[in-house]
Design an enzyme around this catalytic site. Structure first.
Site, mmCIF file in Angstrom:
data_model
loop_
_atom_site.group_PDB
_atom_site.id
_atom_site.type_symbol
_atom_site.label_atom_id
_atom_site.label_comp_id
_atom_site.label_asym_id
_atom_site.label_seq_id
_atom_site.Cartn_x
_atom_site.Cartn_y
_atom_site.Cartn_z
ATOM 1 N N CYS A 97 0.818 -1.208 0.000
ATOM 2 C CA CYS A 97 0.000 0.000 0.000
ATOM 3 C C CYS A 97 0.858 1.267 0.000
ATOM 4 O O CYS A 97 1.497 1.573 -0.993
ATOM 5 C CB CYS A 97 -0.987 -0.028 1.165
ATOM 6 S SG CYS A 97 -2.373 1.125 0.978
ATOM 7 N N HIS A 196 -3.606 -5.731 2.134
ATOM 8 C CA HIS A 196 -3.381 -5.817 3.569
ATOM 9 C C HIS A 196 -3.939 -7.151 4.061
ATOM 10 O O HIS A 196 -4.343 -8.000 3.287
ATOM 11 C CB HIS A 196 -4.112 -4.686 4.298
ATOM 12 C CG HIS A 196 -3.634 -3.307 3.967
ATOM 13 N ND1 HIS A 196 -2.454 -2.791 4.451
ATOM 14 C CD2 HIS A 196 -4.206 -2.312 3.226
ATOM 15 C CE1 HIS A 196 -2.296 -1.549 4.034
ATOM 16 N NE2 HIS A 196 -3.347 -1.236 3.278
#
Length: 258
Positions: A97, A196
């Site tokens: 990310c 994630h």
């Protein structure tokens, strides 16, 4: 397997870049190594710490909001040349990310400020502005013919420049930008992703790929083969993430954010 096998795992800025449990990636690698008799030394690397990638076999970096990315940017740039050299020398990287964005060419935040990346990946990222909905939800993507799963929550959209290989192809979710069907990026043994979760506990094959690549780089032809592990819990978590990604509620989220 001999206890003489050792891998050094560095986690960059774990106190700042740790959205949705990204530090769990280090724990997954440590556990999978130790179960096989491989010593896994996990080193947290903070801003200003004396550390060089030459001391690492695997480098992990997680996600954070724009303000955390700004806090680490200068220190990461100081390490940029060494990290690029590490990748060119087949060093193993997992960047998630916000970490993925900073390992690209640059990231333009929601306020228009440009954060220069370290150019491991030939990719650019930009936040379209606070009025645009975020990319949120469970993701299913295809990597090497198999599914990888995770959770995404990002405002930035990433675009790969010509010649830059994607990590995976999106089946459900947004991935890099919600438009081109691509997820993440790969450069040699460096992997960037928006997943994630943390991603490695739910995707044991990807975790083992990172370990195997690091062992091969460190030990060459003498690198041990990885013994199979009891992955029932990991595969159950993987299956539950698959199910969540394809439920009607999740599909509604995807339509709302498209």
């Amino acid at each position: 397997m001999s206890v003489d096998w050792v891998l050094n795992v560095a986690v960059l800025y774990p106190e700042l870049l740790n959205l949705y449990g990204d530090r769990g990636n280090a724990r997954a690698l440590e556990r999978r190594c130790q179960t096989r008799g491989i010593d896994a030394n996990v080193t947290p690397v903070g801003i200003g710490d004396r550390w060089s990638p030459e001391h690492a076999d695997i480098v992990l970096v997680g996600g954070g909001q724009d303000r955390e990315q700004r806090r680490v940017q200068s220190d990461l740039h100081r390490r940029g040349a060494a990290l690029r050299e590490f990748v060119e020398d087949d060093g193993v990287v997992l960047a998630v990310c916000g970490g993925f964005q900073l390992f690209g060419q640059h990231y333009r935040g929601w306020d228009g400020e440009i954060m220069e990346g370290i150019a491991v990946f030939d990719a650019v990222a930009a936040h379209p502005g606070p009025s645009i909905r975020r990319c949120v939800g469970n993701v299913v993507a295809i990597w090497e013919g198999e599914t990888v799963v995770g959770f995404e929550n990002h405002g930035g959209r990433t675009y790969l420049n010509e010649g830059q290989q994607a990590f995976a192809s999106v089946v459900s979710g947004f991935g890099n930008n919600g438009g081109d069907g691509l997820e993440g990026a790969q450069r040699k043994n460096a992997f960037g992703t928006y997943l994630h979760g943390a991603v490695l506990p739910k995707n044991p094959r990807l975790a083992d790929r990172l370990i195997a690549l690091a062992l091969e780089r460190r030990y060459g032809a003498d690198a041990p083969a990885l013994e199979p592990l009891d992955d029932r819990a990991a595969l159950r978590a993987h299956a539950e993430a698959l199910h969540a990604a394809f439920t009607p509620a999740e599909s509604a989220i995807g339509r709302r954010f498209a």
